[in-house]
Design a protein around this motif. Structure first.
Motif, mmCIF file in Angstrom:
data_model
loop_
_atom_site.group_PDB
_atom_site.id
_atom_site.type_symbol
_atom_site.label_atom_id
_atom_site.label_comp_id
_atom_site.label_asym_id
_atom_site.label_seq_id
_atom_site.Cartn_x
_atom_site.Cartn_y
_atom_site.Cartn_z
ATOM 1 N N MET A 178 4.443 -4.270 -4.661
ATOM 2 C CA MET A 178 2.982 -4.237 -4.589
ATOM 3 C C MET A 178 2.492 -4.677 -3.210
ATOM 4 O O MET A 178 1.679 -3.993 -2.580
ATOM 5 C CB MET A 178 2.382 -5.140 -5.666
ATOM 6 C CG MET A 178 0.870 -5.227 -5.600
ATOM 7 S SD MET A 178 0.207 -6.258 -6.923
ATOM 8 C CE MET A 178 0.237 -7.877 -6.157
ATOM 9 N N HIS A 179 2.999 -5.817 -2.740
ATOM 10 C CA HIS A 179 2.525 -6.324 -1.452
ATOM 11 C C HIS A 179 3.031 -5.491 -0.278
ATOM 12 O O HIS A 179 2.358 -5.396 0.750
ATOM 13 C CB HIS A 179 2.903 -7.793 -1.281
ATOM 14 C CG HIS A 179 2.098 -8.696 -2.155
ATOM 15 N ND1 HIS A 179 0.727 -8.699 -2.126
ATOM 16 C CD2 HIS A 179 2.448 -9.591 -3.100
ATOM 17 C CE1 HIS A 179 0.268 -9.574 -3.012
ATOM 18 N NE2 HIS A 179 1.300 -10.118 -3.617
ATOM 19 N N ALA A 180 4.218 -4.884 -0.449
ATOM 20 C CA ALA A 180 4.714 -4.002 0.612
ATOM 21 C C ALA A 180 3.718 -2.877 0.843
ATOM 22 O O ALA A 180 3.507 -2.436 1.972
ATOM 23 C CB ALA A 180 6.086 -3.433 0.238
ATOM 24 N N CYS A 181 3.075 -2.413 -0.239
ATOM 25 C CA CYS A 181 2.041 -1.380 -0.097
ATOM 26 C C CYS A 181 0.705 -1.986 0.309
ATOM 27 O O CYS A 181 0.089 -1.574 1.287
ATOM 28 C CB CYS A 181 1.868 -0.616 -1.404
ATOM 29 S SG CYS A 181 3.202 0.546 -1.744
ATOM 30 N N LYS A 182 0.273 -2.967 -0.453
ATOM 31 C CA LYS A 182 -1.108 -3.450 -0.321
ATOM 32 C C LYS A 182 -1.418 -4.033 1.065
ATOM 33 O O LYS A 182 -2.461 -3.734 1.642
ATOM 34 C CB LYS A 182 -1.383 -4.496 -1.409
ATOM 35 C CG LYS A 182 -2.845 -4.754 -1.619
ATOM 36 C CD LYS A 182 -3.107 -5.794 -2.703
ATOM 37 C CE LYS A 182 -4.552 -6.246 -2.601
ATOM 38 N NZ LYS A 182 -4.885 -7.333 -3.502
ATOM 39 N N THR A 183 -0.544 -4.889 1.557
ATOM 40 C CA THR A 183 -0.794 -5.439 2.904
ATOM 41 C C THR A 183 0.309 -5.048 3.888
ATOM 42 O O THR A 183 0.041 -4.858 5.066
ATOM 43 C CB THR A 183 -0.901 -6.989 2.888
ATOM 44 O OG1 THR A 183 0.259 -7.514 2.219
ATOM 45 C CG2 THR A 183 -2.132 -7.457 2.170
ATOM 46 N N GLY A 184 1.535 -4.909 3.381
ATOM 47 C CA GLY A 184 2.669 -4.655 4.275
ATOM 48 C C GLY A 184 2.575 -3.346 5.038
ATOM 49 O O GLY A 184 2.868 -3.290 6.234
ATOM 50 N N ALA A 185 2.150 -2.284 4.355
ATOM 51 C CA ALA A 185 2.160 -0.960 4.991
ATOM 52 C C ALA A 185 1.286 -0.940 6.241
ATOM 53 O O ALA A 185 1.685 -0.401 7.282
ATOM 54 C CB ALA A 185 1.690 0.101 3.993
ATOM 55 N N LEU A 186 0.123 -1.551 6.180
ATOM 56 C CA LEU A 186 -0.793 -1.523 7.325
ATOM 57 C C LEU A 186 -0.315 -2.458 8.447
ATOM 58 O O LEU A 186 -0.481 -2.161 9.630
ATOM 59 C CB LEU A 186 -2.210 -1.904 6.872
ATOM 60 C CG LEU A 186 -3.356 -1.230 7.627
ATOM 61 C CD1 LEU A 186 -3.233 0.277 7.614
ATOM 62 C CD2 LEU A 186 -4.697 -1.645 7.058
ATOM 63 N N ILE A 187 0.304 -3.569 8.061
ATOM 64 C CA ILE A 187 0.848 -4.484 9.070
ATOM 65 C C ILE A 187 1.994 -3.814 9.824
ATOM 66 O O ILE A 187 2.063 -3.863 11.061
ATOM 67 C CB ILE A 187 1.273 -5.816 8.396
ATOM 68 C CG1 ILE A 187 0.011 -6.642 8.086
ATOM 69 C CG2 ILE A 187 2.252 -6.600 9.260
ATOM 70 C CD1 ILE A 187 0.272 -7.958 7.374
ATOM 71 N N THR A 188 2.873 -3.158 9.079
ATOM 72 C CA THR A 188 3.957 -2.421 9.738
ATOM 73 C C THR A 188 3.403 -1.283 10.595
ATOM 74 O O THR A 188 3.881 -1.047 11.715
ATOM 75 C CB THR A 188 4.949 -1.875 8.687
ATOM 76 O OG1 THR A 188 5.480 -2.977 7.948
ATOM 77 C CG2 THR A 188 6.092 -1.118 9.331
ATOM 78 N N ALA A 189 2.387 -0.598 10.090
ATOM 79 C CA ALA A 189 1.788 0.487 10.871
ATOM 80 C C ALA A 189 1.199 -0.044 12.178
ATOM 81 O O ALA A 189 1.268 0.621 13.220
ATOM 82 C CB ALA A 189 0.714 1.206 10.056
ATOM 83 N N ALA A 190 0.639 -1.259 12.137
ATOM 84 C CA ALA A 190 0.021 -1.825 13.334
ATOM 85 C C ALA A 190 1.043 -1.989 14.457
ATOM 86 O O ALA A 190 0.817 -1.548 15.595
ATOM 87 C CB ALA A 190 -0.634 -3.174 13.003
ATOM 88 N N ILE A 191 2.178 -2.595 14.120
ATOM 89 C CA ILE A 191 3.190 -2.822 15.163
ATOM 90 C C ILE A 191 3.778 -1.484 15.611
ATOM 91 O O ILE A 191 4.061 -1.262 16.793
ATOM 92 C CB ILE A 191 4.272 -3.818 14.656
ATOM 93 C CG1 ILE A 191 5.179 -4.284 15.788
ATOM 94 C CG2 ILE A 191 5.115 -3.258 13.553
ATOM 95 C CD1 ILE A 191 4.694 -5.535 16.418
#
Lengths: 297, 297
Positions: A178-191
């Protein structure tokens, strides 16, 4: 420079642009733009733009890149739209965010829905405008990266899963997914966006930085959960213990307080190890990683 | 081929792709994808994809263009998301659309908000995926065109203005400006995307086709208003007279029934004149123009 100063610089850099991004000039319905500004200019930490900037810097990107600036602005538009919609009565029903009235309280529900819609759209509009001297193919790839992270297999999926599992027990695997999608995906996309904006030098580091993004995304969430238990209501800007009160699944609930702290420690170490391989250029990003696991709000 | 057959072909072409676009395969939250499919596969007229296809064809685009197909799918995702959000309780509060339960009725409000968000995102994701042999610069320009038409200066602005002027009198100028944003911007973008997808041949015709799009966008809305007064509830799929009942500003209310009919006639003639200049290649698009002003739902 201390990491606090680095982050303050990143914040002021992106906020200067965010402030100019949306104006009511010759608008058909200026209230829409005011609501968008309310959602966007709300004193956020600007963590995602900082990740774009520091990822770009790590990959030897030259200062003054329009592409990196565009990516930083675009990702913050996506993040902001998601908060405006998350706060809606039909979703988390929050009246306050960072001590200020949420968008649907300051305006109204319909305006908040539309302001969120327009902020998402603006992210893609901003990143798709042509840039002199940049590769359109690269820009296209960055748009695809941002869209994939934001949508039905990324951020929105995580939010949908979260809402449908209120008051239901989750396994650790489910919580992580859930968190990998909810917050993780955008954080990874940022870097990733920061690395992509740097061109070929970033390309080589992409895989390692993706892994780094996944680690800090998870670490960010565990620290959020810990703060909800251990933090101070005033510093947090939301009532301490609100996750527990809402019976939300958290890492401490599944791993115990000590187990969650240990997990956070491990993630931090692994993330720092990845960065250390890049040598002195990674200094600021290591500082950011430390900040993520030690922040008090 | 009759225009009915042409439109049916366009519809089946785009629907085949829409049907494959969203699957629940290995989804974290399959209900989200089901709600997206509900919003997307609801028996729409697929007018915007038809405009993409016929605009492309008019500009001598070769059959089998992935870029034109992508644009047709993307614009229908945007249109569908806007309907899902427009129907929400905080907006138009509609329980039925085309005789079927709206998304928040069939699912729930939070899911409908998220499904709309994810459909918008998917539009940009779909159009930003790389295409072998196509110019990334062109694809980028199409993304910018779609985004500009959809956002705070286009479709969303029109919807916001509409909602904030319920029960308030509008001048004819305001009514036109509202519809130019709310429905016109996306209709014009559709024909523009078709022309752009055709490459240089489309570039030359772009300005004329933009003007054409603006004319039929307005004509489409006047016909909508007239149908609300003169149409048949069963054929319309919504209660006849519902605009009047909700005290919505309409062209017939401002121009009178006869005045609105005359205005429709003039717009139609001007639109057909633009197309006639392109010779026999414009036949299908002229048929579509006739259809827009004569349709009964």
């Amino acid at each position: 420079m201390s990491i606090q100063q680095v982050l303050a610089d990143c914040r002021s850099r992106v906020e200067q642009q965010l402030d100019q991004l949306i104006t009511t000039d010759s608008s058909l319905e200026p209230r829409l733009q005011l609501a968008m500004r309310h959602g966007l200019l709300n004193g956020g930490k600007r963590l995602r733009p900082a990740l774009v900037y520091l990822g770009y810097q790590l990959c030897s990107g030259q200062p003054g890149s329009t592409l990196a600036e565009r990516a930083a602005v675009a990702i913050e538009c996506i993040h902001s739209y998601s908060l405006v919609h998350d706060d809606l009565p039909a979703m988390d029903d929050d009246d306050l965010r960072r001590g200020q009235p949420t968008c649907h309280i300051a305006f109204d529900e319909a305006t908040a829905i539309l302001a969120g819609d327009a902020l998402q759209c603006l992210a893609f509009e901003h990143l798709s405008a042509p840039i002199e001297g940049e590769s359109p193919a690269l820009q296209l790839r960055m748009l695809a990266t941002l869209a994939r992270a934001s949508g039905e297999r990324g951020m929105v999926a995580g939010q949908a899963f979260d809402l449908s599992h209120v008051d239901k027990p989750l396994t650790l695997e489910q919580l992580k997914a859930m968190h990998a999608c909810k917050t993780g995906a955008l954080i990874t996309a940022a870097i990733e966006l920061g690395a992509l904006a740097a061109g070929p030098a970033g390309e080589d580091k992409l895989e390692a930085l993706r892994r780094y993004g996944d680690l800090i995304g998870l670490a960010f969430q565990i620290q959020d959960d810990l703060l909800d238990i251990e933090g101070d209501t005033e510093t947090l800007g939301k009532p301490q213990g609100s996750d527990l009160a809402q019976n939300k699944p958290t890492y401490p609930a599944l791993l115990g307080l000590e187990g969650a702290r240990q997990q956070l420690q491990q993630l931090h170490q692994e993330a720092v190890d990845i960065l250390a391989a890049f040598g002195p250029a990674a200094e600021d990003l290591i500082g950011l990683t430390d900040y993520i696991v030690s922040r008090d709000h």
